[in-house]
Scaffold this motif. Sequence first.
Motif, short mmCIF file in Angstrom:
data_model
loop_
_atom_site.label_atom_id
_atom_site.label_comp_id
_atom_site.label_asym_id
_atom_site.label_seq_id
_atom_site.Cartn_x
_atom_site.Cartn_y
_atom_site.Cartn_z
N LEU A 15 0.83 -1.21 0.00
CA LEU A 15 0.00 0.00 0.00
C LEU A 15 0.86 1.26 0.00
O LEU A 15 0.56 2.22 -0.72
N ASP A 16 1.92 1.25 0.78
CA ASP A 16 2.81 2.40 0.82
C ASP A 16 3.41 2.66 -0.55
O ASP A 16 3.44 3.79 -1.04
N ALA A 18 2.22 1.66 -3.45
CA ALA A 18 1.14 2.06 -4.36
C ALA A 18 0.82 3.54 -4.19
O ALA A 18 0.66 4.27 -5.18
N ARG A 19 0.74 3.99 -2.96
CA ARG A 19 0.42 5.41 -2.70
C ARG A 19 1.52 6.33 -3.22
O ARG A 19 1.24 7.42 -3.74
N ARG A 20 2.76 5.89 -3.13
CA ARG A 20 3.85 6.71 -3.67
C ARG A 20 3.75 6.80 -5.19
O ARG A 20 4.00 7.87 -5.76
N VAL A 22 0.94 6.60 -6.92
CA VAL A 22 -0.21 7.47 -7.19
C VAL A 22 0.20 8.93 -6.99
O VAL A 22 -0.12 9.80 -7.81
N ASP A 23 0.91 9.21 -5.91
CA ASP A 23 1.38 10.57 -5.65
C ASP A 23 2.29 11.08 -6.76
O ASP A 23 2.33 12.28 -7.04
N ILE A 47 -6.65 1.46 -2.45
CA ILE A 47 -5.90 2.17 -3.49
C ILE A 47 -6.88 3.05 -4.24
O ILE A 47 -7.94 2.58 -4.68
N SER A 48 -6.53 4.31 -4.43
CA SER A 48 -7.45 5.30 -4.99
C SER A 48 -7.55 5.29 -6.51
O SER A 48 -8.36 6.02 -7.07
#
Length: 120
Positions: A15-16, A18-20, A22-23, A47-48
């Motif tokens: 998740l971490d 994935a978020r990076r 996305v960012d 996940i967005s």
Amino acid sequence: MFGLGDPGSRFGETLDRARRYVDAGADGIFVPGVTDSATIAALAGAISVPLNVMAGPGAPTVAELGTLGVARVSLGSGVAQAAYAAARRAAQDLFGNGDYNSLTDGIAFPELNALLSEPR
């Protein structure tokens, strides 16, 4: 994909990461090697952006993956691996017992030719 890292922290690290992505501008996240329905649903929920997974033997069906929130299903190298397995069986037949029985399920040439020449 290969079960690397500590199983207890693997989900959080995924998740971490994935978020990076996305960012940084990713508009979809690909998580290969996950076949557990609960984990896939949790990833899709956390996940967005659309979640993409690699399916294969042991993975939920395409319909089930859609229900879990998966946006895209890939077969990765699975099709090539299956083709190489067919080539290996043919070679083993040819060099082993000298027959060609492993070729009986192949696509007939006229059908294959038609598939490759159909307009898109």
